[in-house]
Design a protein around this motif. Structure first.
Motif: not given
Length: 600
Positions: A366-392
């Motif tokens: 139900x989503x186009x997986x192959x879009x370009x994003x500011x994070x890179x190629x593909x919407x699969x990148x947006x299934x990730x979760x940001x964590x804080x590691x050494x302040x980054x």
């Protein structure tokens, strides 16, 4: 997973409908991008003016060998959601320097708070402020010294206006940096209960003020799932935020780290970086389809039905109400966030949030997986979760299981099988209705009309105890040409009280009703509007009106032939609180079905 056939068909239809305008847009963007770094085309005098106050960045800017990031900010300290942006420019400049880039505030844009102007005259400037924001951002970016951009905005009209500007400057990259929601305060359902008690005279203003202050209590976005938070969802689904950026609270280490990471990414995806990603490549028909699916899956604000066509048109993509309706019909409602449920956006985020939803919708086709994003190629990148590691920021796989199925459910076991947004058609034109928070027994209402020309008259009739039977409340001359299409959200407590008394009630209007309209059925955005010759101006008190959401119809069960439009005195709509300056906007604005836009 293969794409859903309806999703493919709707996308193909949008692509075909947009072929000419999209090609023209892409040709213009390609020609502008081919000119290379913008600063190279300025004279030495032009550049000296631009760099005069940049201090330690002056040499790097003059040599034009590093990316220069333009900051468009909607900061003010009246909007709780935008107050955190006060410190962002300094943070962005420092992050840019460490990343081998520079950054300058290109300009500021207005940002009005619909919460402050709700039910007030100033609300008549609210929708038009979106186009003003696009214009103001364009003025800032027109200095032509930027290789990339970051946009600081959150709330109702601000993000759509900024997207319109970013699309217009689509030959350079843009990263949207949010501020996040305020921490949870008084539960939204309790706030709504007190509002209804005040509307019915059960409590006084002191109790109302106490409840409101406990609900809206600190920096960040209001915690209910209205237009502001729907905007943040949209930016992730469309690939303009970094993954997981939307609902991290302000003034926290992770929030600041995401701002730094967004700045670094803006430099990396410039033409002077290694992964050139102009906005024109991000905002295609697939991105807008993904955004609409996200809107339906989360039960988001109906205001986005106005904003998405305007945003899309700026990128040469033409959307229609039928696209929204057909995508809603195939999209499961996966979230219960107030007003669709008791949870707020912080609870939603903790339950798995947007990353979980995107993963589920990708797996369901139900989503186009192959879009370009500011994070890179593909919407699969947006299934990730940001964590804080050494302040980054460090990314890890997001949850694949809901962490609270009372708030968030898988696509295979949703709260409802559809997104709940329907297009309504009939003998007074077209409208939309959102039913995700409306009880099923209220999806069809046939009752006599009671006609008003402003929301205050409805409240007066309520105080006079004039509503004794099932009623379709018609509030007309509230469209963009009439008075800027203000939200009629102040009617929600009044109509909810009537509904709780056992009456069947509904609202029909050529105005707006926000994503917080809740449990009262509301046929909104009726187009053509009354002031533009729309048949809604022909309805009379006592006419039977039938609103049938499942069938997608809105009919006046009377012969409208030969009727003259009811007159309305609109003379007072053109002055006071700045309305004098918007006469051209009222004259030139397009219809609600096409985004109610002036500048696109």
């Amino acid at each position: 997973m293969a794409l859903n056939r309806t999703l493919e068909a709707v996308t193909d239809r949008i692509r075909a409908r947009s072929e000419g305008s999209r090609r023209t847009y892409l040709d213009r963007m390609a020609a502008a991008a081919a000119e290379g770094p913008r600063r190279a085309h300025l004279t030495c005098g032009n550049q000296a003016h631009a760099y005069a106050a940049t201090g330690p960045d002056k040499d790097a800017l003059a040599e034009a060998r590093v990316p220069n990031i333009g900051i468009i900010t909607a900061y003010n300290d009246m909007l709780s959601a935008h107050q955190p942006f006060e410190t962002y420019p300094a943070m962005i400049r420092e992050a840019a320097r460490k990343a081998g880039a520079t950054a300058q505030v290109a300009g500021g844009v207005p940002a009005m708070c619909d919460g402050v102007t709700q039910g007030q005259t100033g609300m008549e400037l609210s929708l038009f402020s979106r186009d003003v924001i696009a214009l103001a951002a364009a003025v800032g970016m027109s200095h032509n010294v930027f290789d990339s951009s970051v946009y600081l905005g959150v709330c109702d009209k601000i993000v759509p206006g900024l997207v319109m500007a970013a699309a217009t400057f689509g030959y350079i990259p843009a990263v949207f940096l949010p501020a996040g929601p305020m921490t949870s305060g008084l539960p939204n359902d309790e706030k709504a209960r007190v509002r209804q008690q005040f509307a019915s005279g059960e409590v006084g203003r002191e109790e109302l003020m106490k409840a409101e202050m406990a609900s809206y209590h600190g920096p960040g976005t209001c915690t209910f799932y209205g237009t502001a938070n729907s905007n943040q969802m949209l930016m992730e689904f469309m690939g303009l935020h970094l993954p997981g950026a939307s609902f991290v609270n302000p003034n926290t280490p992770l929030r600041d780290a995401l701002t730094v990471a967004g700045t670094e990414r803006a430099a990396q995806i410039s033409a002077l970086g290694n992964e050139f990603t102009p906005v024109s490549d991000v905002l295609d028909e697939r991105a807008f389809v993904n955004g609409i699916v996200g809107l339906m899956a989360t039960g988001g604000s109906t205001n986005l039905v106005l904003h998405l066509p305007a945003m899309a048109k700026a990128a040469g993509v033409i959307l229609d109400l039928e696209d929204f309706a057909e995508l809603s019909a195939i999209t499961p409602l996966m979230a219960k966030v107030y007003p669709n449920g008791l949870a707020d956006v912080n609870h939603f985020h903790a339950a798995g949030g947007l990353g979980y939803m995107i993963g589920e919708l990708l797996n369901a086709g139900l989503l186009h997986p192959d879009t370009r994003t500011v994070a890179g190629e593909g919407l699969e990148l947006y299934t990730q979760e940001p964590k804080l590691q050494d302040g980054r920021v460090a990314y890890a796989p997001g949850t694949r299981e809901t962490l609270n199925d009372k708030i968030l459910r898988p696509a295979t076991n949703p709260f409802q099988k559809t997104g709940g947004l329907r297009q309504l058609t009939g003998n007074i034109g077209r409208a939309v209705i959102k039913t995700s928070a409306v009880a099923p027994e209220r999806h069809v209402i046939e009752a006599k009309a009671r006609v008003f020309h402003d929301q205050e008259s409805v409240k007066t009739a309520f105080r006079n105890d004039e509503f004794k039977e099932d009623t379709i409340v018609v509030v007309r001359y509230q469209g963009p040409k009439s008075n800027g299409m203000p939200e009629l959200h102040n009617l929600t407590p009044t109509l909810a009280v009537l509904q709780d008394r056992g009456l069947k009630v509904a609202l029909v209007t050529d105005g707006r009703m926000s994503g917080a309209s809740g449990k009262v059925p509301a046929a909104i955005h009726v187009t053509p509007e009354a002031a533009d010759g729309g048949a809604i101006a022909l309805i009379r008190d006592g006419d039977m009106v039938r609103l049938d959401a499942p069938a997608g119809t809105l009919e006046v069960l009377a012969n409208l032939e030969g009727r003259e439009p009811a007159p309305a005195d609109l003379a007072g709509n053109g002055n006071g609180v700045g309305r004098e300056l918007f006469e051209t906007f009222r004259q030139q604005v397009g219809g609600a079905a096409y985004g109610a836009a002036v500048v696109v």
